[in-house]
Enzyme design. Structure first.
Site, mmCIF file in Angstrom:
data_model
loop_
_atom_site.group_PDB
_atom_site.id
_atom_site.type_symbol
_atom_site.label_atom_id
_atom_site.label_comp_id
_atom_site.label_asym_id
_atom_site.label_seq_id
_atom_site.Cartn_x
_atom_site.Cartn_y
_atom_site.Cartn_z
ATOM 1 N N LYS A 50 0.840 -1.208 0.000
ATOM 2 C CA LYS A 50 0.000 0.000 0.000
ATOM 3 C C LYS A 50 0.874 1.256 0.000
ATOM 4 O O LYS A 50 0.619 2.212 -0.738
ATOM 5 C CB LYS A 50 -0.933 -0.014 1.226
ATOM 6 C CG LYS A 50 -2.046 -1.064 1.101
ATOM 7 C CD LYS A 50 -2.889 -1.217 2.369
ATOM 8 C CE LYS A 50 -3.928 -2.320 2.159
ATOM 9 N NZ LYS A 50 -4.804 -2.553 3.333
ATOM 10 N N GLN A 94 -4.712 -1.485 9.405
ATOM 11 C CA GLN A 94 -4.600 -2.771 8.716
ATOM 12 C C GLN A 94 -5.195 -3.880 9.588
ATOM 13 O O GLN A 94 -4.857 -4.016 10.758
ATOM 14 C CB GLN A 94 -3.123 -3.068 8.398
ATOM 15 C CG GLN A 94 -2.909 -4.338 7.618
ATOM 16 C CD GLN A 94 -3.576 -4.335 6.240
ATOM 17 O OE1 GLN A 94 -3.642 -3.316 5.573
ATOM 18 N NE2 GLN A 94 -4.098 -5.473 5.837
ATOM 19 N N ASP A 118 -11.156 3.151 4.236
ATOM 20 C CA ASP A 118 -11.487 1.734 4.032
ATOM 21 C C ASP A 118 -13.003 1.492 4.015
ATOM 22 O O ASP A 118 -13.445 0.386 3.720
ATOM 23 C CB ASP A 118 -10.905 0.900 5.185
ATOM 24 C CG ASP A 118 -9.644 0.149 4.781
ATOM 25 O OD1 ASP A 118 -9.528 -0.222 3.607
ATOM 26 O OD2 ASP A 118 -8.805 -0.078 5.658
HETATM 27 N N1 GUN Z 1 -7.250 -6.693 5.756
HETATM 28 C C1 GUN Z 1 -7.708 -7.393 4.695
HETATM 29 N N2 GUN Z 1 -8.257 -6.560 3.784
HETATM 30 C C2 GUN Z 1 -8.146 -5.315 4.279
HETATM 31 C C3 GUN Z 1 -8.524 -4.033 3.787
HETATM 32 O O1 GUN Z 1 -9.104 -3.870 2.698
HETATM 33 N N3 GUN Z 1 -8.235 -2.986 4.603
HETATM 34 C C4 GUN Z 1 -7.630 -3.146 5.815
HETATM 35 N N4 GUN Z 1 -7.412 -2.061 6.563
HETATM 36 N N5 GUN Z 1 -7.262 -4.313 6.294
HETATM 37 C C5 GUN Z 1 -7.513 -5.395 5.515
#
Ligand code: GUN
Length: 302
Positions: A50, A94, A118
């Site tokens: 990311k 995350q 998110d």
């Molecule tokens: N863990 C798995 N997928 C995601 C996501 O799209 N965002 C976040 N923050 N954590 C994740």
């Protein structure tokens, strides 16, 4: 006839390219805060990817890495500090979080949808349920974008989503519903999963179990979206799942591990009309949609 692979890398690259002029038009670069708790290896890889995507696009990223034994209260305090910083456009925590953390409280924290990159917060979820504009969870939003860009029709189709997580399964089902699919959600207590799945014109597997979905779950000609990303190290299992794929077997022999989705690769390729390969299907879209959400929030703020 074998199914056509949906190229997530290509679509992701298109989405990222389209963001560049929008970023250039902003008075300052968008800013994303990424919070990674502890040292879960998979989470570290996701966060690294990311941050790299931000870097490549000219998005300012800030990484916060509280130690793995932080309390829920302390983590929420860290998030409050970030939420007060008006130079930050999006805040991401995350998942998954260590067991001592109350994940539900953390996911409910980013209550201001204008920073909820998110789309996990309660206000963003309410906007999704009501089909009103707002930040959407990146993985299911990426799946919708993939279907759209491949002109795969959804309206009137029977979509079956396997998995009811807050991150993928539930928002995925709502997005398909808003696109006028008839939607079934299956989960660990579903009776006769194979029979439910065989009714799917569009089958989305978001379970987190390697190759759980097999030939008996697939209606010939279905569109299969495999959200799973499971690392395999057992040679016997890898050989049985990829006996048709010399390239994969050679790469496993070299590295000692390989990735498989929630759908067994051979029946997915043989029986579907379209399918998302693992890796290279849904994965790249999650990051592209995160970047798109960040840019959209920055446009709103500036
Ligand atoms: N863990 C798995 N997928 C995601 C996501 O799209 N965002 C976040 N923050 N954590 C994740």
């Amino acid at each position: 006839m074998a199914g056509v692979p949906l190229d997530g890398k290509k679509i992701s690259a298109q989405i990222l390219e389209e963001l560049k002029p929008r970023i250039a038009a902003l008075p300052r670069p968008p800013a994303l805060a990424v919070v990674l708790v502890g040292d879960n290896p998979a989470s570290q890889i996701y966060v690294r990817n990311k941050i790299k995507a931000c870097h490549d696009l000219g998005i300012r990223s800030m990484e916060f890495r509280p130690s793995g034994d932080i309390s829920t209260e302390c983590l929420l305090e860290t998030l409050s500090g970030l939420a007060r910083d008006r130079s930050i456009d999006g805040i991401l925590v995350q998942m998954a979080l260590p067991p001592q953390i109350d994940t539900e409280r953390v996911m409910s924290f980013v209550v201001d949808p204008s920073r909820d990159v998110d789309g996990f917060g309660p206000t963003s979820l309410g906007l999704l349920v009501a089909n009103k504009p707002g930040p959407r969870a990146c993985t299911p939003a990426g799946v919708m974008e993939l279907l759209k860009r491949y002109n795969i029709p959804i309206a009137g189709k029977h979509a079956v989503v396997v998995g009811r997580s807050d991150i993928v399964g539930k928002p995925m089902a709502l997005m398909l519903l808003h696109a006028n699919a008839t939607v079934t959600i299956c989960h660990s207590r579903t009776r006769n999963l194979a029979e439910e799945c065989r009714r799917a014109d569009i089958l989305v597997a978001a379970i987190g179990q390697p190759a759980l979905i097999t030939a008996e779950h697939i209606k010939p000609g279905a569109v299969i979206i495999d959200v799973g990303m499971n690392r395999l190290t057992d040679a016997t299992i890898v050989e049985s799942l990829f006996e048709h794929d010399d390239f994969r077997l050679a790469s496993f022999a070299k590295t000692g591990s390989t990735l498989v989705g929630d759908v067994a690769p051979l029946p997915m390729q043989a029986l579907s009309s379209f399918y998302t390969p693992v890796p290279g299907g849904v994965g790249p879209l999650t990051i592209a949609m995160l970047m798109a959400n960040t840019v959209q929030l920055a446009e709103q703020h500036q």
